[in-house]
Design an enzyme around this catalytic site. Structure first.
Site: not given
Ligand code: EPZ
Length: 420
Positions: A22-23, A92, A121, A307, A399
């Site tokens: 999915k991701n 998102r 987030r 995850d 989802r």
């Molecule tokens: C991706 O989310 C995945 N979603 C998430 O999967 C997964 O948990 C996550 O990566 C971490 O592996 C998709 O790929 C659609 P990040 P993403 O940006 O990209 C911080 C699931 O269950 N951050 O890597 O949104 C953030 O708050 C989902 O399938 C900032 O600070 O995650 C977090 O602490 C849920 N500023 C960390 O980075 C930003 O601009 C990692 O988030 C962006 C993120």
């Protein structure tokens, strides 16, 4: 809202084919907006988030036609530049259209996603990536607006307090493909999904190097074109079925898995006593004895994935000792904890970690799903519990897992969907 009813205590046995990731599929679908052409993409999981991404693309004027797990996409018409609140609030990952639209049209307007079930987030790293390429970014009336007459390559560090960002790495990579000169992303996320997106973009003609490392280098190209591509298998779905084998003391063969991508999950499964054998086509996961306790701390890839934290919390709740599970990547990733406690688990949460004292059995109860992986954890707990578990709000699990109840049924589980 649909519910799951589970009669627990059945040993799961048999074979399951793991669906596409999915991701990876979400950003790959969004990135077709970069190019005016046709695409055929295979191995797309038919889950609710993919349907939402289809709606986002259609709102922008793209033709999207599914046939089973394959999709035909035609982006040759004019495309719009706005992803509205109604869709972004549902998912998102709609923000993945930001980079491709900026690259193709020089502008994009995407609703700010706001908070979600797993925490606040932020999107500051996405904005940093776009700005580094010369785009002007503003937040107006709840929308991020980006525009640029032309984009130029840059050197950008995309790492926040919680480490690299999968989404910001992919969005910046997509936006930079046609920028003049070279873009270097330092502190890049190394997740297999980032590599899959890069491989897809290279198939379209992009010049990308270093994907899968902390430093990705993109040389701007003038022309990109459509292509045919197959998405990698979903490592989190593979991990979830592997935990299902462990928690039901079962024996499941997972086909269509990429073992290298799930090494950290397999390591932790082995520590709990799972027996794993690999062959060319897949993985056999067996559990005979007691579930052993182990400590887990989530981390960006190649670390143990956030995850998979909820699913392991369910498993360790039935171990014969004490485990500590720490997950600081998102703020609210322990919503399953009070629900598991309702099923008899002995869990104590302190800020970003949970102390788990294993109990000999869980008992079925009425519980509520709160996010995608938390719902998977409740299904796993229900499969192992004594008696009947009723899980409400299962739209969360839809989802990210395709036909999950049918696939568990085929392994011998007694699980039904109650439509309401
Ligand atoms: C991706 O989310 C995945 N979603 C998430 O999967 C997964 O948990 C996550 O990566 C971490 O592996 C998709 O790929 C659609 P990040 P993403 O940006 O990209 C911080 C699931 O269950 N951050 O890597 O949104 C953030 O708050 C989902 O399938 C900032 O600070 O995650 C977090 O602490 C849920 N500023 C960390 O980075 C930003 O601009 C990692 O988030 C962006 C993120």
């Amino acid at each position: 809202m649909d519910k799951f009813i589970i009669e627990g205590g059945r040993r799961l046995e048999g074979r399951v084919d793991i669906k596409g990731a999915k991701n990876s599929a979400l950003p790959i679908l969004a990135s077709t907006l970069l190019v005016e052409d046709e695409f055929r993409i295979e191995n797309i999981p038919m889950v609710r988030d993919i349907v939402t991404m289809k709606k986002v693309l259609e709102t922008l004027g793209v033709l999207v036609s599914f046939n089973g797990n394959s999709v035909y996409i035609d982006t040759r018409g004019a495309v719009g530049y706005e992803a509205p609140y109604e869709l972004v609030k549902q998912m998102r990952a709609s923000y993945y259209v930001l980079g491709p639209l900026l690259s193709r049209l020089g502008r994009a307007r995407v609703s700010l996603p706001g908070g979600c079930a797993i925490g606040s987030r932020p999107v500051d790293l996405h904005i940093k990536g776009m700005r580094s390429l010369g785009a002007q970014v503003s937040v107006v009336h709840g929308y991020i607006e980006v525009c640029a007459d032309s984009l130029r390559g840059s050197h950008v560090l995309l790492e926040g307090a919680n480490g690299p960002s999968v989404g910001a790495t992919i969005n910046t990579m997509m936006a930079s493909l046609r920028a003049r000169g070279v873009t270097i992303i330092e502190g890049a996320a190394m997740e297999p999904e980032v590599v899959d997106v890069a491989n897809f973009l290279k198939r379209c003609g992009a010049n990308i190097q270093g994907e899968g490392t902390r430093r990705i280098e993109i040389r701007g190209v003038q022309k990109l074109s459509g292509c045919k591509y197959r998405i990698i298998p979903d490592r989190i779905e593979a991990g979830t079925f592997a935990v299902a084998a462990a928690i039901t003391k079962g024996d499941i063969y997972l086909s269509n898995v990429e073992c290298d991508c799930i090494e950290s999950i397999l390591t932790k499964l082995k520590e709990t006593g799972v027996i794993i054998s690999k062959d060319k086509r897949g993985l056999r996961i067996r559990m005979d004895g007691n579930i052993m306790p182990t400590d887990i701390e989530t981390a960006p890839y190649p670390g143990f994935p956030t995850d998979m934290q909820a699913q392991f919390t369910s498993l360790l709740a039935l171990s014969n000792g004490v485990s500590i599970v720490k997950d600081a990547i998102f703020e609210e990733r322990f919503m399953h904890v009070p629900e598991l406690v309702r099923m008899g688990a002995n869990l104590h949460q302190e800020s970003d970690y949970v102390i788990i004292k294993g109990v000999p059995y869980l008992s079925g109860a009425q519980v509520m799903a709160s996010d995608l992986r938390a719902s998977a954890a409740l299904v796993l707990a229900g499969l192992a519990a004594q008696g009947t578990t009723e899980i409400s709000r299962i739209y969360h699990i839809d989802r990210g897992y395709e036909s999950i109840e049918e696939r568990f049924q085929s392994l011998g589980a007694e699980i039904w969907r109650l439509k309401e």
